[in-house]
Design an enzyme around this catalytic site. Structure first.
Site, PDB file in Angstrom:
ATOM      1  N   LYS A  55      -6.176  17.461 -18.907  1.00  0.00           N
ATOM      2  CA  LYS A  55      -4.927  16.749 -18.645  1.00  0.00           C
ATOM      3  C   LYS A  55      -4.150  16.532 -19.948  1.00  0.00           C
ATOM      4  CE  LYS A  55      -3.598  12.442 -16.557  1.00  0.00           C
ATOM      5  NZ  LYS A  55      -4.054  11.085 -16.351  1.00  0.00           N
ATOM      6  N   LYS A 113      18.790  42.866  -7.344  1.00  0.00           N
ATOM      7  CA  LYS A 113      17.449  42.967  -6.765  1.00  0.00           C
ATOM      8  C   LYS A 113      17.243  44.236  -5.950  1.00  0.00           C
ATOM      9  CE  LYS A 113      16.627  38.201  -7.315  1.00  0.00           C
ATOM     10  NZ  LYS A 113      15.452  37.447  -7.665  1.00  0.00           N
ATOM     11  N   LYS A 154      22.963  38.932  -6.766  1.00  0.00           N
ATOM     12  CA  LYS A 154      21.533  39.117  -6.437  1.00  0.00           C
ATOM     13  C   LYS A 154      21.311  40.381  -5.607  1.00  0.00           C
ATOM     14  CE  LYS A 154      20.284  34.348  -7.029  1.00  0.00           C
ATOM     15  NZ  LYS A 154      19.929  33.048  -6.495  1.00  0.00           N
ATOM     16  N   ASP A 185      10.378  30.707 -10.798  1.00  0.00           N
ATOM     17  CA  ASP A 185      10.797  31.759 -11.729  1.00  0.00           C
ATOM     18  C   ASP A 185      10.066  31.650 -13.065  1.00  0.00           C
ATOM     19  OD1 ASP A 185      12.697  33.123 -10.165  1.00  0.00           O
ATOM     20  OD2 ASP A 185      14.079  31.454 -10.408  1.00  0.00           O
ATOM     21  N   PHE A 234      16.736  36.229  -0.056  1.00  0.00           N
ATOM     22  CA  PHE A 234      17.460  34.993   0.234  1.00  0.00           C
ATOM     23  C   PHE A 234      18.070  34.468  -1.058  1.00  0.00           C
ATOM     24  CE2 PHE A 234      16.477  33.479   4.583  1.00  0.00           C
ATOM     25  CZ  PHE A 234      15.735  34.562   4.990  1.00  0.00           C
ATOM     26  N   ASN A 273       8.939  23.357  -5.933  1.00  0.00           N
ATOM     27  CA  ASN A 273      10.304  23.090  -5.472  1.00  0.00           C
ATOM     28  C   ASN A 273      10.271  22.529  -4.057  1.00  0.00           C
ATOM     29  OD1 ASN A 273      10.547  25.367  -3.459  1.00  0.00           O
ATOM     30  ND2 ASN A 273      10.007  26.503  -5.308  1.00  0.00           N
TER      31      ASN A 273
HETATM   32  N1  CTP Z   1      12.322  36.050  -5.595  1.00  0.00           N
HETATM   33  C1  CTP Z   1      11.167  36.753  -5.840  1.00  0.00           C
HETATM   34  N2  CTP Z   1      10.461  36.522  -6.969  1.00  0.00           N
HETATM   35  C2  CTP Z   1      10.880  35.650  -7.892  1.00  0.00           C
HETATM   36  C3  CTP Z   1      12.077  34.918  -7.657  1.00  0.00           C
HETATM   37  C4  CTP Z   1      12.768  35.149  -6.485  1.00  0.00           C
HETATM   38  O1  CTP Z   1      10.771  37.577  -5.001  1.00  0.00           O
HETATM   39  N3  CTP Z   1      10.177  35.443  -9.001  1.00  0.00           N
HETATM   40  C5  CTP Z   1      13.069  36.334  -4.363  1.00  0.00           C
HETATM   41  C6  CTP Z   1      13.182  35.147  -3.438  1.00  0.00           C
HETATM   42  O2  CTP Z   1      12.156  35.126  -2.463  1.00  0.00           O
HETATM   43  C7  CTP Z   1      14.535  35.367  -2.782  1.00  0.00           C
HETATM   44  C8  CTP Z   1      15.329  36.106  -3.830  1.00  0.00           C
HETATM   45  O3  CTP Z   1      14.369  36.644  -4.736  1.00  0.00           O
HETATM   46  O4  CTP Z   1      14.446  36.230  -1.665  1.00  0.00           O
HETATM   47  C9  CTP Z   1      16.285  35.253  -4.588  1.00  0.00           C
HETATM   48  O5  CTP Z   1      15.622  34.128  -5.083  1.00  0.00           O
HETATM   49  P1  CTP Z   1      16.368  33.073  -5.982  1.00  0.00           P
HETATM   50  O6  CTP Z   1      15.391  32.074  -6.472  1.00  0.00           O
HETATM   51  O7  CTP Z   1      17.576  32.585  -5.239  1.00  0.00           O
HETATM   52  O8  CTP Z   1      16.902  34.025  -7.124  1.00  0.00           O
HETATM   53  P2  CTP Z   1      16.570  34.112  -8.619  1.00  0.00           P
HETATM   54  O9  CTP Z   1      16.651  35.540  -8.999  1.00  0.00           O
HETATM   55  O10 CTP Z   1      15.325  33.389  -8.914  1.00  0.00           O
HETATM   56  O11 CTP Z   1      17.837  33.413  -9.231  1.00  0.00           O
HETATM   57  P3  CTP Z   1      18.124  31.864  -9.563  1.00  0.00           P
HETATM   58  O12 CTP Z   1      16.848  31.112  -9.363  1.00  0.00           O
HETATM   59  O13 CTP Z   1      18.575  31.914 -10.961  1.00  0.00           O
HETATM   60  O14 CTP Z   1      19.211  31.460  -8.613  1.00  0.00           O
END
Ligand code: CTP
Length: 409
Positions: free
Chosen positions: A297, A349, A345, A287, A331, A218
């Site tokens: 490849k 979380k 979240k 994720d 975040f 990303n």
């Molecule tokens: N995070 C994490 N581990 C993951 C995904 C996210 O620890 N596998 C943490 C990120 O570092 C951030 C928070 O969770 O502090 C939220 O991350 P974000 O990507 O915004 O949330 P997601 O739960 O992945 O939701 P989405 O991508 O659907 O918005």
């Protein structure tokens, strides 16, 4: 201020000609303890008392002694405009000792050497620590000059009273090194309130390999997480920075743990979370990862290609389930329904706080030096901050962590 990514804040230390010039060497050391890079600028008079080599050895940098390079005849453009470069680079100018002569020049805008020119050219805050004979100090001319400088925002560290080099007793002795150093720290907003704390920060993107040449990742630059690590380190915390691949550098004293995939970040964070007082998870974690990662490849073929993905560990949520007394900050980088997503979240979380931003806003999000965030706290508070440098956002997050730790609501 930000974007320093481990770069030290820079202070120019002007040394003017007085017996106390030797004390400036001690001040250099003291400022270095504050994690400041020091550029020494000496007047001609100062060089009569201390050799520039002393300061060069202490700072590891060239000491600036003249406005036009070594000899007027060899002056080149580079040295002629150096004062402008230094003026723009520094975060603060402190002159210690400041003689009556220097104060008079500064008050009247005389710029006949490097130091006085630097004073006029810089927009950084200025501190002077005068040192001189008591009669010179008490003279109406000196007091008037100090008044002028104070009115202009220059901070004056009052001299101490005592025996002076001239044999007289009274005010005029250079203030103590601690008094000067604390004026510098206060002006730069340096604090030590995180001393003794262990903070784990995650930053940057993670990368999931699809095959030996392709990957899923990303746009995270890591700037927000590195700013948090940098700010926490400056405030005295022991910092571990678990970082996905970025272009940034962490300060040397930060325990930097480079990782690539979410699983690597997961393992590294779990290990280091054990004795952490706070976890600040600024990483943009993947994720999903490819369910199968081939060693060869993937070849082009006719028609569509379907890539099957499997979920990765949600590191923050996992730590939220076994939170204990640790402060957990997550975040949320969103493109829509920011508040709604952030609140969801926060609950999902098990975090104490979510720092949310709308990455589609100008001046917020990926690869910018500023951010526009709102804190969503577990106690229901929502704190919207205006646009500010990521380094300042980092300090506000740390302020909040400290408040949560004290249990002060
Ligand atoms: N995070 C994490 N581990 C993951 C995904 C996210 O620890 N596998 C943490 C990120 O570092 C951030 C928070 O969770 O502090 C939220 O991350 P974000 O990507 O915004 O949330 P997601 O739960 O992945 O939701 P989405 O991508 O659907 O918005």
């Amino acid at each position: 201020m930000l974007g320093r990514g481990g770069e030290l804040m820079r202070v120019a230390l002007g040394v003017s000609g007085g017996v106390a010039a030797y004390k400036a060497a001690e001040l250099v050391r003291r400022l270095q303890q504050e994690k400041l890079a020091v550029q020494v600028v000496m007047t001609r008079g100062a060089q009569e008392f201390v050799a520039p080599l002393t300061f060069a050895a202490l700072t590891g940098e060239k000491v600036i002694t003249e406005l036009f390079g070594e000899k007027q005849a060899t002056a080149n453009l580079e040295s002629a405009i150096e004062h402008i470069a230094v003026a723009q680079r520094i975060d603060l100018l402190v002159i210690a000792p400041a003689t009556a002569d220097i104060l008079a020049k500064l008050a009247n805008g005389i710029a006949d050497d490097f130091l006085t020119t630097l004073y006029l050219a810089t927009k950084a805050p200025v501190i002077v620590a005068p040192a001189m004979n008591v009669n010179m100090w008490e003279h109406a001319a000196t007091q008037k000059n100090l008044e002028t400088l104070r009115a202009r925002g220059v901070r004056v560290v009052q001299p101490d009273e005592g025996y002076l080099a001239c044999g007289m007793v009274g005010p005029g002795r250079l203030a103590g090194i601690e008094a000067i150093a604390s004026a510098v720290c206060e002006t730069l907003g340096l604090r030590h309130d995180l001393e003794g704390m262990k903070i784990v920060v995650t930053a940057g993107p993670t990368i999931e390999d699809v095959d030996p040449v392709r990957m899923l990742t990303n746009r995270s630059s890591g700037k927000m997480g590195y700013a948090v690590a940098d700010a926490a380190w400056r405030r005295g915390a022991h910092v571990t920075l678990v970082s996905g691949p970025t272009e940034l550098h962490a300060p040397n004293e930060v325990d930097w743990v480079p990782v690539r995939s979410t699983e690597e970040m997961h393992v590294a964070v779990r290990e280091r979370a054990k004795d952490a007082d706070a976890l600040i998870m600024a990483a943009a974690v993947a994720d999903y990862r490819p369910a199968e990662r081939g060693t060869q490849k993937i070849k082009r073929s006719e028609g569509r290609l379907t890539l099957e993905l499997e979920p990765t560990a949600d590191i923050l949520a996992e730590l939220g389930r076994e939170k204990g007394v640790r402060i957990l900050v997550g975040f949320a980088a969103e493109t829509d329904h920011v508040a709604e997503n952030a609140r969801r979240k926060l609950a999902a979380k098990g975090a104490d706080m979510i720092v949310a931003n709308d990455v589609t806003q100008e001046g917020a999000g990926f690869d910018t030096d500023t951010n526009i965030v709102t804190f969503f706290l577990r106690d229901g508070r929502e704190v919207a901050l205006p646009k500010m440098p990521k380094f300042d956002v980092a300090n506000r997050i740390l302020d909040c962590v400290m408040e949560l730790r004290k249990g002060v609501k």
